[in-house]
Design an enzyme around this catalytic site. Sequence first.
Site, PDB file in Angstrom:
ATOM      1  N   HIS A  17     -18.810 -78.676 -26.412  1.00 16.09           N
ATOM      2  CA  HIS A  17     -18.168 -78.242 -25.106  1.00 16.09           C
ATOM      3  C   HIS A  17     -18.114 -76.697 -25.063  1.00 16.09           C
ATOM      4  O   HIS A  17     -18.324 -75.880 -23.919  1.00 16.09           O
ATOM      5  CB  HIS A  17     -16.637 -78.747 -24.903  1.00 16.09           C
ATOM      6  CG  HIS A  17     -16.609 -80.144 -25.042  1.00 16.09           C
ATOM      7  ND1 HIS A  17     -15.777 -80.816 -25.725  1.00 16.09           N
ATOM      8  CD2 HIS A  17     -17.290 -81.074 -24.021  1.00 16.09           C
ATOM      9  CE1 HIS A  17     -15.616 -81.985 -25.281  1.00 16.09           C
ATOM     10  NE2 HIS A  17     -16.414 -82.385 -24.462  1.00 16.09           N
ATOM     11  N   LYS A  41      -9.669 -93.661 -19.732  1.00 14.61           N
ATOM     12  CA  LYS A  41     -10.022 -93.806 -21.184  1.00 14.61           C
ATOM     13  C   LYS A  41      -8.121 -93.507 -21.645  1.00 14.61           C
ATOM     14  O   LYS A  41      -7.439 -92.509 -20.977  1.00 14.61           O
ATOM     15  CB  LYS A  41     -10.408 -92.757 -21.804  1.00 14.61           C
ATOM     16  CG  LYS A  41     -11.962 -92.806 -21.281  1.00 14.61           C
ATOM     17  CD  LYS A  41     -12.848 -91.937 -21.888  1.00 14.61           C
ATOM     18  CE  LYS A  41     -14.120 -91.488 -21.239  1.00 14.61           C
ATOM     19  NZ  LYS A  41     -14.875 -90.283 -21.670  1.00 14.61           N
ATOM     20  N   ARG A  90     -26.345 -84.399 -23.160  1.00 15.89           N
ATOM     21  CA  ARG A  90     -26.788 -84.632 -24.616  1.00 15.89           C
ATOM     22  C   ARG A  90     -28.324 -85.133 -24.757  1.00 15.89           C
ATOM     23  O   ARG A  90     -29.071 -84.912 -25.304  1.00 15.89           O
ATOM     24  CB  ARG A  90     -25.785 -85.073 -25.359  1.00 15.89           C
ATOM     25  CG  ARG A  90     -24.735 -84.089 -25.739  1.00 15.89           C
ATOM     26  CD  ARG A  90     -23.362 -84.958 -26.122  1.00 15.89           C
ATOM     27  NE  ARG A  90     -22.890 -85.756 -25.003  1.00 15.89           N
ATOM     28  CZ  ARG A  90     -21.740 -86.535 -25.086  1.00 15.89           C
ATOM     29  NH1 ARG A  90     -20.999 -86.269 -26.292  1.00 15.89           N
ATOM     30  NH2 ARG A  90     -21.223 -87.100 -23.740  1.00 15.89           N
ATOM     31  N   SER A 128     -16.598 -85.872 -28.589  1.00 17.02           N
ATOM     32  CA  SER A 128     -15.007 -85.934 -28.961  1.00 17.02           C
ATOM     33  C   SER A 128     -14.626 -87.247 -29.841  1.00 17.02           C
ATOM     34  O   SER A 128     -13.853 -87.270 -30.717  1.00 17.02           O
ATOM     35  CB  SER A 128     -14.196 -85.879 -27.629  1.00 17.02           C
ATOM     36  OG  SER A 128     -14.443 -84.756 -26.887  1.00 17.02           O
TER      37      SER A 128
HETATM   38  P1  ADP Z   1     -16.080 -86.799 -19.703  1.00 17.18           P
HETATM   39  O1  ADP Z   1     -15.003 -87.972 -20.291  1.00 17.18           O
HETATM   40  O2  ADP Z   1     -16.014 -86.321 -18.393  1.00 17.18           O
HETATM   41  O3  ADP Z   1     -17.388 -87.210 -20.070  1.00 17.18           O
HETATM   42  P2  ADP Z   1     -16.116 -85.166 -21.971  1.00 17.18           P
HETATM   43  O4  ADP Z   1     -14.874 -84.027 -22.585  1.00 17.18           O
HETATM   44  O5  ADP Z   1     -16.371 -86.135 -22.980  1.00 17.18           O
HETATM   45  O6  ADP Z   1     -15.547 -85.777 -20.429  1.00 17.18           O
HETATM   46  O7  ADP Z   1     -17.369 -84.203 -21.641  1.00 17.18           O
HETATM   47  C1  ADP Z   1     -17.487 -83.271 -20.645  1.00 17.18           C
HETATM   48  C2  ADP Z   1     -18.673 -82.799 -20.361  1.00 17.18           C
HETATM   49  O8  ADP Z   1     -19.155 -82.046 -21.397  1.00 17.18           O
HETATM   50  C3  ADP Z   1     -19.547 -83.799 -19.963  1.00 17.18           C
HETATM   51  O9  ADP Z   1     -20.517 -83.436 -19.083  1.00 17.18           O
HETATM   52  C4  ADP Z   1     -20.349 -84.048 -21.212  1.00 17.18           C
HETATM   53  O10 ADP Z   1     -21.602 -84.742 -21.165  1.00 17.18           O
HETATM   54  C5  ADP Z   1     -20.484 -82.594 -22.103  1.00 17.18           C
HETATM   55  N1  ADP Z   1     -20.328 -82.893 -23.244  1.00 17.18           N
HETATM   56  C6  ADP Z   1     -19.805 -83.354 -24.506  1.00 17.18           C
HETATM   57  N2  ADP Z   1     -20.237 -83.132 -25.359  1.00 17.18           N
HETATM   58  C7  ADP Z   1     -21.283 -82.369 -25.419  1.00 17.18           C
HETATM   59  C8  ADP Z   1     -21.858 -81.577 -26.434  1.00 17.18           C
HETATM   60  N3  ADP Z   1     -21.810 -81.983 -27.836  1.00 17.18           N
HETATM   61  N4  ADP Z   1     -22.957 -80.614 -25.810  1.00 17.18           N
HETATM   62  C9  ADP Z   1     -23.001 -80.754 -24.462  1.00 17.18           C
HETATM   63  N5  ADP Z   1     -22.312 -81.137 -23.687  1.00 17.18           N
HETATM   64  C10 ADP Z   1     -21.321 -82.084 -23.923  1.00 17.18           C
END
Ligand code: ADP
Length: 169
Positions: A17, A41, A90, A128
């Site tokens: 992130h 979630k 990703r 996460s």
């Molecule tokens: P959501 O529940 O909206 O997917 P996340 O917190 O899991 O929320 O992710 C927020 C954004 O960050 C999403 O666009 C996700 O694809 C991106 N993201 C999550 N992990 C990574 C990573 N390791 N590298 C790049 N982008 C990521």
Amino acid sequence: MRIGIYPGSFDPVTLGHLDIIKRASSLVDVLYVAVIKNSLKKPLFSIDERIDMLERATKDIHNVRVESFDGLTVDYADEKKANVIFRGLRAVTDFEYELQIAQTNHQLNPRVDTVFLITNVEYAYLSSSIVREIASYQGDIASFVPECIIDDVYDKFKQGESEHGNKQN
Ligand code: ADP
């Protein structure tokens, strides 16, 4: 003035992130990193805890503001006068879902476009949920999350254990 939003659950914020936040913030004048409140979630961290961790992790990036919102992302974008939503990609597995959301959002609000930033290969596997899983077994998360939040993540699981222990007693 170019204003962007980067919405997500950030439960908790990872180095993946943070990499997207750094890159997105260099493309706009102001970037709102926004914790989504009405996610289906069940989160590990409260909204306030997630905001606090994000604020500490991004304190050196001058044009980043951390907030939370509920309701539709496109309405939040309007409220912030943002014309771009950033999302990270990703793998191909992210693509189908993200494409659907981006197209729906554009349909709902044509003033806002979604920009996808491709993850740095270093963080392509990182999520996460992986961080939560490893931390729940006291595994080493130092290369997965910003240094300033490592203790918050471990403490959350210790808290859970002591609550569990108390219930048993
Ligand atoms: P959501 O529940 O909206 O997917 P996340 O917190 O899991 O929320 O992710 C927020 C954004 O960050 C999403 O666009 C996700 O694809 C991106 N993201 C999550 N992990 C990574 C990573 N390791 N590298 C790049 N982008 C990521």
